[in-house]
Motif scaffolding. Structure first.
Motif, mmCIF file in Angstrom:
data_model
loop_
_atom_site.group_PDB
_atom_site.id
_atom_site.type_symbol
_atom_site.label_atom_id
_atom_site.label_comp_id
_atom_site.label_asym_id
_atom_site.label_seq_id
_atom_site.Cartn_x
_atom_site.Cartn_y
_atom_site.Cartn_z
ATOM 1 N N LYS A 167 38.717 35.373 31.183
ATOM 2 C CA LYS A 167 38.337 35.219 32.262
ATOM 3 C C LYS A 167 37.387 36.526 32.201
ATOM 4 C CE LYS A 167 41.746 32.951 34.547
ATOM 5 N NZ LYS A 167 42.937 32.413 35.736
ATOM 6 N N LEU A 202 38.315 41.418 37.348
ATOM 7 C CA LEU A 202 38.214 41.182 38.991
ATOM 8 C C LEU A 202 38.250 42.508 38.924
ATOM 9 C CD1 LEU A 202 41.702 39.735 39.407
ATOM 10 C CD2 LEU A 202 40.041 38.185 39.402
ATOM 11 N N ASN A 203 37.216 42.605 40.820
ATOM 12 C CA ASN A 203 37.471 43.881 41.290
ATOM 13 C C ASN A 203 38.109 44.301 41.773
ATOM 14 O OD1 ASN A 203 36.734 42.493 43.613
ATOM 15 N ND2 ASN A 203 34.900 41.755 43.333
ATOM 16 N N LYS A 204 37.790 45.119 42.641
ATOM 17 C CA LYS A 204 39.138 46.302 43.420
ATOM 18 C C LYS A 204 39.530 45.161 44.617
ATOM 19 C CE LYS A 204 38.620 50.625 41.307
ATOM 20 N NZ LYS A 204 38.467 52.438 42.045
ATOM 21 N N GLU A 205 38.847 44.503 44.678
ATOM 22 C CA GLU A 205 38.664 43.238 46.495
ATOM 23 C C GLU A 205 39.579 42.132 45.465
ATOM 24 O OE1 GLU A 205 38.397 45.407 49.209
ATOM 25 O OE2 GLU A 205 38.326 47.067 47.780
ATOM 26 N N GLU A 206 38.960 41.507 45.019
ATOM 27 C CA GLU A 206 39.980 40.017 44.400
ATOM 28 C C GLU A 206 41.380 40.355 44.058
ATOM 29 O OE1 GLU A 206 35.826 37.402 42.168
ATOM 30 O OE2 GLU A 206 36.474 39.858 41.201
ATOM 31 N N PHE A 207 41.959 39.278 44.461
ATOM 32 C CA PHE A 207 43.384 39.010 43.409
ATOM 33 C C PHE A 207 43.562 38.014 42.970
ATOM 34 C CE2 PHE A 207 43.704 42.574 46.773
ATOM 35 C CZ PHE A 207 43.891 43.241 46.694
ATOM 36 N N ASP A 208 43.880 38.086 41.980
ATOM 37 C CA ASP A 208 44.435 36.280 41.307
ATOM 38 C C ASP A 208 45.100 35.542 42.012
ATOM 39 O OD1 ASP A 208 44.036 34.489 39.826
ATOM 40 O OD2 ASP A 208 44.553 35.472 37.998
ATOM 41 N N ILE A 247 49.990 40.624 47.460
ATOM 42 C CA ILE A 247 48.506 40.826 47.795
ATOM 43 C C ILE A 247 49.115 42.562 48.602
ATOM 44 C CG2 ILE A 247 46.456 41.368 49.105
ATOM 45 C CD1 ILE A 247 46.223 38.803 49.639
ATOM 46 N N LYS A 265 48.219 45.755 45.892
ATOM 47 C CA LYS A 265 47.381 47.086 46.254
ATOM 48 C C LYS A 265 48.477 48.009 46.058
ATOM 49 C CE LYS A 265 44.832 44.306 49.820
ATOM 50 N NZ LYS A 265 44.671 44.221 51.478
ATOM 51 N N ARG A 269 49.820 40.091 38.655
ATOM 52 C CA ARG A 269 50.129 38.506 39.435
ATOM 53 C C ARG A 269 51.545 38.448 39.066
ATOM 54 N NH1 ARG A 269 47.609 33.078 38.331
ATOM 55 N NH2 ARG A 269 49.456 33.104 36.913
#
Length: 286
Positions: A35, A38-44, A59, A63, A109
């Motif tokens: 995959k 992820l960027n800093k604003e994405e959460f899987d 989340i 963070k 996650r």
């Protein structure tokens, strides 16, 4: 000689169908397409009602973990893969939990909140990207067979990096739990003082058969193809070592956690492992 050619064609066709079916089973069960990061604003966080009640809390934990000071470490696996982990320290010299995430999951996650829990116990954390995940290399999941060998490498790394007297706790969830339980059956150094196994399976064969049945297919028919696919295309023996056999050999105190509402790994599998060797183990039922 016509019968000879007909027989040869039939045999070759059967071999082709067996290998093709095994390859499809291998791709579905063991192969991972990498995959994008992820960027800093994405959460899987997967969609669905199972995760929805905990989404905001997960989340928040993610963070918080991203804001913590951490050190990246890399090792080379027995089969020459570059493996990665992040180290979080609450106090130098405290016990270190080496944490392993689950099947097709990721460390952030699956173990979100794990760092905070460990810190509350004054434990440091080495959060491992299992092979195929995060910054670790690889495309083949082996249900704990090769992952347990990676765990041995991480144990050696921690002792070399943090000292011969460093206390270590092995922690895992789902396939990560199977990984650490399998590892506990090896001849381990005295540094390993405990194992935490959250919702792990007792053996690879049974959990795969459970998943096949959920797909409304015959496990008796398809499991042999899965096993063959692992051997031919994944280059590992799926039944080389199992958690249930490892725990019988283990001398490490182990705590099993498992909720009876788990709809992926049946909770009776943790009961099987607990019952296999009660004298060193404890069962926590959620």
């Amino acid at each position: 000689m016509d019968w000879y050619y007909i027989l040869l064609i039939v045999i070759c066709s059967l071999i082709f169908l067996i290998l093709l079916t095994s390859y499809i089973c291998f791709r579905i069960t063991f192969y991972v397409n990498r995959k994008k990061d992820l960027n800093k604003e994405e959460f899987d966080i997967p969609p669905g009602e199972v995760y929805e009640p905990y989404r905001e809390q997960m989340i928040s934990w993610m963070k918080e973990a991203r804001s913590m000071n951490s050190v990246d470490y890399y090792i080379i696996s027995f089969d020459n893969l570059k493996l990665h982990a992040k180290y979080y320290e609450t106090k130098k010299g405290n016990p270190i939990e080496i944490m392993f995430h689950g099947y097709r999951g990721n460390a952030e996650r699956d173990l979100c909140g794990g760092i905070q829990r460990a810190f509350a116990l004054n434990h440091n954390v080495l959060l491992v990207d299992q092979r195929t995940s995060g910054e670790s290399e690889g495309n083949v999941i082996s249900f704990g067979v090769n992952e347990s060998k990676d765990c041995l490498k991480w144990i050696d790394f921690v002792i070399n990096e943090f000292g011969e007297d460093q206390k270590i706790i092995l922690t895992g969830i789902s396939m990560g739990a199977a990984t650490v339980v399998i590892t506990s059956g090896y001849d381990l150094p005295k540094n390993i003082v405990g194992v935490l196994a959250d919702c792990g399976y007792s053996n690879q064969k049974d959990i795969i058969k459970v998943c096949i049945k959920k797909m409304k297919l015959s496990s008796a028919i398809f499991y042999p193809f899965v096993k063959l696919g692992a051997k031919v295309f994944g280059h590992f023996n799926l039944e080389e070592v199992t958690p249930i056999e490892a725990i019988k050999k283990s001398k490490i105190p182990t705590i099993f956690f498992h909720g009876d509402a788990d709809d992926f790994v049946p909770h009776y599998m943790s009961l099987e492992m607990y019952n296999a060797k009660k004298e060193h183990n404890k069962l926590m039922k959620e």
